[in-house]
Enzyme design. Structure first.
Site, PDB file in Angstrom:
ATOM      1  N   ASP A 198       0.831  -1.202   0.000  1.00 17.83           N
ATOM      2  CA  ASP A 198       0.000   0.000   0.000  1.00 17.83           C
ATOM      3  C   ASP A 198       0.874   1.265   0.000  1.00 17.83           C
ATOM      4  O   ASP A 198       1.887   1.329   0.712  1.00 17.83           O
ATOM      5  CB  ASP A 198      -0.865  -0.025   1.267  1.00 17.83           C
ATOM      6  N   GLU A 241       1.074  -0.646  -5.209  1.00 20.52           N
ATOM      7  CA  GLU A 241       0.099   0.408  -5.495  1.00 20.52           C
ATOM      8  C   GLU A 241       0.896   1.585  -6.034  1.00 20.52           C
ATOM      9  O   GLU A 241       1.338   2.462  -5.286  1.00 20.52           O
ATOM     10  CB  GLU A 241      -0.665   0.834  -4.229  1.00 20.52           C
TER      11      GLU A 241
END
Ligand code: NOJ
Length: 566
Positions: free
Chosen positions: A231, A291
């Site tokens: 993330d 990401e």
């Protein structure tokens, strides 16, 4: 009027009976030397919304485990689950208070082990979401960090004096519409957070932080997970001098001045952290997905690492912002495919408006959904499906601020409505709340669920679900789709985007009408050494072929997929 329309799905069953020589399932490196994740189809699950085994309105791990049969049949080889670790749920799990446990809301560690063994018995790998940039403010590291200026974990986060009363150290802003610095009265300093104040940024310059985070990945690898989606990697590091960011013209959606985040985003040190995470991943044969929000293909390329020693799978998120046209898609895929890395295609996720909603024109919505499937599931590269895409789920956006669950939507309303719309419960049946639960679900199910749900679509050979299943079957079984290279053809056509996937003596031709008018595409593969006249249709929607594949006629947004031989 165009003749011989293939109005629904045409599938050459004979080809589906072909048993692949290559390992489309997760059995390691194949005959061409490709690791499993290059052949795998990934599927993103938002646990709150996928399947609710205890009927409390929120999905859970037991629910996910119960759906492995469905995922297998769809053609999924790996699931990435967004965070289900203990969390105050300020950012719905992206505020982790313990990286090595399960939030009781989602189940227990035994439920996780059960999910893993169910996945394994279906040949499905498990990928977790690792929130590397920040923890929850309730994580024990932060609780200790904020307890005193001399605490053992003080330097695990970014604490600084302000410039005076009410004045943080610099002008950085949180991406969620709040200030980026929060004052803590107890120790009279500010801590930094790129996201909500409840998500303090970890200090990755501290080797102890790095080590602790690497150990988290080891904990899960030892439990059998096959990798992580990392993330918010862009924001791992901040400028040590904390320079002010330059101000740009205009305002953001929260009404604040735009700024160039050059001092708190995409610092070169990010790549060092990724190399470290990759080293550990390599010890376990694991895969890292990123990401990776990038501004162009060359920036995306950097995330593979100069020696392929960073992320194996940085996500291409640029595709989601492209104009919906044959030309734009051809140009982008061409650039990505030739950039040297392994492309990773994503058409929506839990932060991005669903593709069905983005591209629907009100008239050909289902055909457009099938066009997208025919596109991103036939490319060279790994696709990551977002749950519900395969049944044509659309955004169900909140209409009133008071209905919004996602805090950013309450802060930014009405310009920023948050991400609830793309996170609604999976639509399983025609029952109450689409069969997700009978109590009030955490987010409402749209009326369209009466038609767009798994049970209904399984019975309809022309449904979006059946189209997805059929494309994915081809993707796993056709040698050219498993192993072939990518070559655009008819590159001057402004409306119809066509390409070949070529492997040895065979190829698959994909023809996609990106326009809302009837089109014809003519092919002659003499140059490529294939006989267009001998082509066979593998799968089509609103398209038909004449003289093999010499002439393909397409209705608006029609898709044709055919097989070529020499
Ligand atoms: C990206 C995640 O996908 C998003 O949902 C989350 O809010 C932020 N990172 C912060 O963790």
């Amino acid at each position: 009027m165009l003749k011989k329309w293939t109005m629904g799905v045409v599938l050459a069953l004979a080809l589906l009976a072909f048993v692949p020589k290559t390992a489309a399932q997760n059995t390691g490196v194949d005959a061409e030397g490709h690791p499993w994740w290059k052949h795998a189809v990934f599927y993103e699950i938002y646990p709150r919304s996928f399947a609710d085994s205890d009927n409390n309105g929120i999905g859970d791990l037991k629910g996910i485990a119960s759906k492995m049969g469905y995922l297998k049949e769809l053609g999924v080889d790996a699931i990435w689950m967004t965070p289900f670790f203990p969390s105050p749920q300020v950012d719905f799990g992206y505020d982790v208070s313990d990286y090595e446990a399960i939030d009781p809301m989602y189940g227990t560690m035994a439920d996780f082990d059960h999910l893993e063994s169910e996945a394994k018995s279906h040949g499905i790998r498990v990928i977790l979401d690792f929130v590397v940039n920040h923890t929850s403010d309730k994580h024990k590291w932060f609780l200790d960090s904020r307890s005193s200026r001399t605490s053992a974990h003080r330097d695990w986060y970014i604490w600084r004096d302000g410039k005076g009363p009410g004045k943080p150290r610099n002008n950085w802003l949180s991406t969620f519409g709040t200030p980026a610095w929060t004052y803590d009265a107890k120790t009279k300093q500010y801590y930094y957070h790129y996201f909500y104040p409840q998500q303090p940024d970890l200090n990755w310059r501290n080797p102890a932080v790095e080590k602790a985070m690497f150990d988290v990945t080891r904990f899960w690898y030892k439990r059998g997970v096959s990798g992580f989606r990392l993330d918010a990697v862009d924001t791992l590091y901040e400028d040590p001098q904390l320079h002010d960011n330059p101000i740009l013209p205009g305002k953001d959606k929260f009404g604040r001045p735009n700024m160039d985040e050059k001092y708190n985003k995409k610092l070169p040190e990010v790549h060092e952290a990724l190399k470290g995470l990759r080293k550990v991943a390599d010890e376990y044969g694991a895969v890292l997905i990123g990401e990776t929000w990038t501004s162009d293909v060359s920036e995306l390329k950097d995330y593979y690492g100069s020696h392929n020693d960073e992320l194996q799978m940085p996500m291409d998120l640029l595709l989601n912002g492209l104009p919906f046209s044959a030309e734009a898609y051809r140009k982008h895929v061409g650039a990505l495919d030739s950039a040297g890395g392994w492309p990773v295609y994503v058409i929506s996720n839990h932060d991005i408006v669903r593709s069905y909603t983005r591209y629907a024109d009100g008239k050909h919505d289902n055909d457009i959904a099938k066009l997208m499937a025919g596109f991103y599931l036939t490319l060279r590269g790994t696709p990551i499906l977002y749950y519900g895409e395969e049944i044509g789920m659309r955004n169900n956006n909140p209409k009133r601020r008071k209905d919004v669950q996602d805090p950013v939507g309450r802060i930014g309303w009405p310009k920023e409505i948050g991400r609830d719309g793309e996170r609604t419960p999976m639509q399983w049946t025609t029952g109450k709340n689409a069969g997700f639960c009978t109590v009030k679900p955490w987010l409402p199910v749209p009326a369209s669920a009466a038609t767009y749900n798994v049970a209904t679509e399984e019975k309809d050979p022309n449904s979006i679900l059946m189209f997805y299943r059929n494309v994915l079957k081809l993707r796993h079984t056709d040698p050219a789709l498993v192993e072939g290279d990518y070559a655009a053809v008819n590159e001057d056509d402004p409306n119809v985007y066509s390409y070949l996937r070529r492997y040895k003596d065979e190829a698959v031709l994909v023809v996609l009408n990106f326009s809302n008018a009837e089109r014809e595409a003519r092919f002659d593969f003499g140059k490529e050494g294939f006989d267009a006249a001998k082509a066979e249709t593998l799968l089509a929607n609103k398209a038909s072929a004449e003289d093999g594949a010499k002439k393909i006629s397409l209705e608006p947004f029609g898709v044709y997929i055919g097989k070529l031989t020499r």
